[in-house]
Design a protein around this motif. Structure first.
Motif, PDB file in Angstrom:
ATOM      1  N   LEU A  48       0.819  -1.217   0.000  1.00  0.00           N
ATOM      2  CA  LEU A  48       0.000   0.000   0.000  1.00  0.00           C
ATOM      3  C   LEU A  48       0.853   1.267   0.000  1.00  0.00           C
ATOM      4  N   THR A  49       1.948   1.239   0.734  1.00  0.00           N
ATOM      5  CA  THR A  49       2.807   2.422   0.831  1.00  0.00           C
ATOM      6  C   THR A  49       3.407   2.775  -0.523  1.00  0.00           C
ATOM      7  N   THR A  52       0.731   4.076  -2.938  1.00  0.00           N
ATOM      8  CA  THR A  52       0.365   5.454  -2.598  1.00  0.00           C
ATOM      9  C   THR A  52       1.422   6.433  -3.089  1.00  0.00           C
ATOM     10  N   GLN A  53       2.684   6.114  -2.863  1.00  0.00           N
ATOM     11  CA  GLN A  53       3.773   6.993  -3.291  1.00  0.00           C
ATOM     12  C   GLN A  53       3.794   7.160  -4.810  1.00  0.00           C
ATOM     13  N   LEU A  55       1.264   6.737  -6.907  1.00  0.00           N
ATOM     14  CA  LEU A  55       0.090   7.514  -7.322  1.00  0.00           C
ATOM     15  C   LEU A  55       0.303   8.998  -7.052  1.00  0.00           C
ATOM     16  N   ASP A  56       0.987   9.301  -5.954  1.00  0.00           N
ATOM     17  CA  ASP A  56       1.298  10.700  -5.637  1.00  0.00           C
ATOM     18  C   ASP A  56       2.258  11.306  -6.661  1.00  0.00           C
ATOM     19  N   ILE A  61      -4.034   6.132 -12.559  1.00  0.00           N
ATOM     20  CA  ILE A  61      -4.763   5.229 -11.669  1.00  0.00           C
ATOM     21  C   ILE A  61      -5.314   4.015 -12.413  1.00  0.00           C
ATOM     22  N   LEU A  86      -8.122   1.716  -1.521  1.00  0.00           N
ATOM     23  CA  LEU A  86      -7.177   2.789  -1.850  1.00  0.00           C
ATOM     24  C   LEU A  86      -7.336   3.214  -3.307  1.00  0.00           C
ATOM     25  N   SER A  89     -10.593   4.979  -3.994  1.00  0.00           N
ATOM     26  CA  SER A  89     -10.583   6.333  -3.420  1.00  0.00           C
ATOM     27  C   SER A  89      -9.805   7.310  -4.290  1.00  0.00           C
ATOM     28  N   ARG A  90      -8.911   6.764  -5.128  1.00  0.00           N
ATOM     29  CA  ARG A  90      -8.125   7.610  -6.025  1.00  0.00           C
ATOM     30  C   ARG A  90      -8.723   7.676  -7.429  1.00  0.00           C
TER      31      ARG A  90
END
Length: 228
Positions: A48-49, A52-53, A55-56, A61, A86, A89-90
């Motif tokens: 997940l980390t 997330t990174q 996607l940032d 997506i 996750l 949500s994105r």
């Protein structure tokens, strides 16, 4: 002479600028490609980390692999609810289909992943996108005996519970033909009937669910269908 010199210099500068832009563009494409590979691997690994990174860093997506499997479909295949939450949500598309026509919603339904089905129903699941058999998420859920998934889908407003797939089968017919008549299939037939399916819809050979149930000796299912 000076004029020719300046013209040559201008041409060289222009070529260098174009070459530099092309090189930068190639570098950017290579970087994006590597990041796509990274995020696919991270989703598969359940990291997940890292996801997330990435996607940032603006990785798309709805990135997909060579089989057209999206990040959300890969998470769905692994029944990774946290990863799916996750991605949704994105802005991940719950209806995006792979080359084999699987989508996150269709795959979750067929696999009996009820939590994911519920998540996707709340986030834009379409009922007019079908699998490779031209079937809904409900039909294979019935075939495979996923009682709770069937209960959820059959009681979802506006879900096409009487949809007929390419084989000529409804969800009810498939529960009878491909089920084994055991308790979970009796439950599924009851859930479908309570949800309002039409038990008189016949298959391509003109046989109704009741006729199939009698032929297979599924007495409990016969009793339910005769009551309708």
């Amino acid at each position: 002479m000076m004029e020719r010199f300046f013209i040559k210099v201008s041409m060289i500068v222009a070529l260098l600028l174009v070459g530099g832009a092309t090189f930068s563009s190639c570098q950017e494409k290579q970087k994006n490609s590597m990041m796509n590979v990274d995020i696919i691997s991270a989703v598969k690994a359940g990291n997940l980390t890292s996801v997330t990174q990435l996607l940032d860093q603006h990785v798309a997506i709805n990135t997909a692999n060579q089989q057209g499997e999206s990040l959300l479909l890969l998470a769905t295949q692994r029944n990774n609810v946290a990863m799916a939450e996750l991605l949704v949500s994105r802005g991940a598309d719950v209806n995006q289909q792979a080359s084999n026509l699987d989508s996150p919603f269709l795959f979750a339904g067929a696999s009996g992943f009820t939590k994911l089905v519920s998540l996707y129903l709340k986030n834009g699941a379409h009922f007019d996108i079908f699998n490779r058999y031209n079937g809904t998420a409900l039909i294979p859920a019935c075939e495979r005996g996923h009682v709770e998934t069937v209960r959820l889908l059959a009681n979802t407003p506006n879900f096409p519970i009487d949809h007929v797939n390419r084989l000529g089968w409804t969800a009810l017919i498939e529960a009878v033909i491909l089920g084994d008549g055991s308790a979970k299939y009796v439950q599924i037939v009851n859930v479908l009937l309570q949800a309002g399916v039409n038990p008189s819809i016949a298959d391509n050979q003109g046989m109704t669910p009741l006729q199939h149930a009698r032929k297979k000796g599924f007495t409990n299912i016969v009793t339910l269908l005769e009551g309708k």
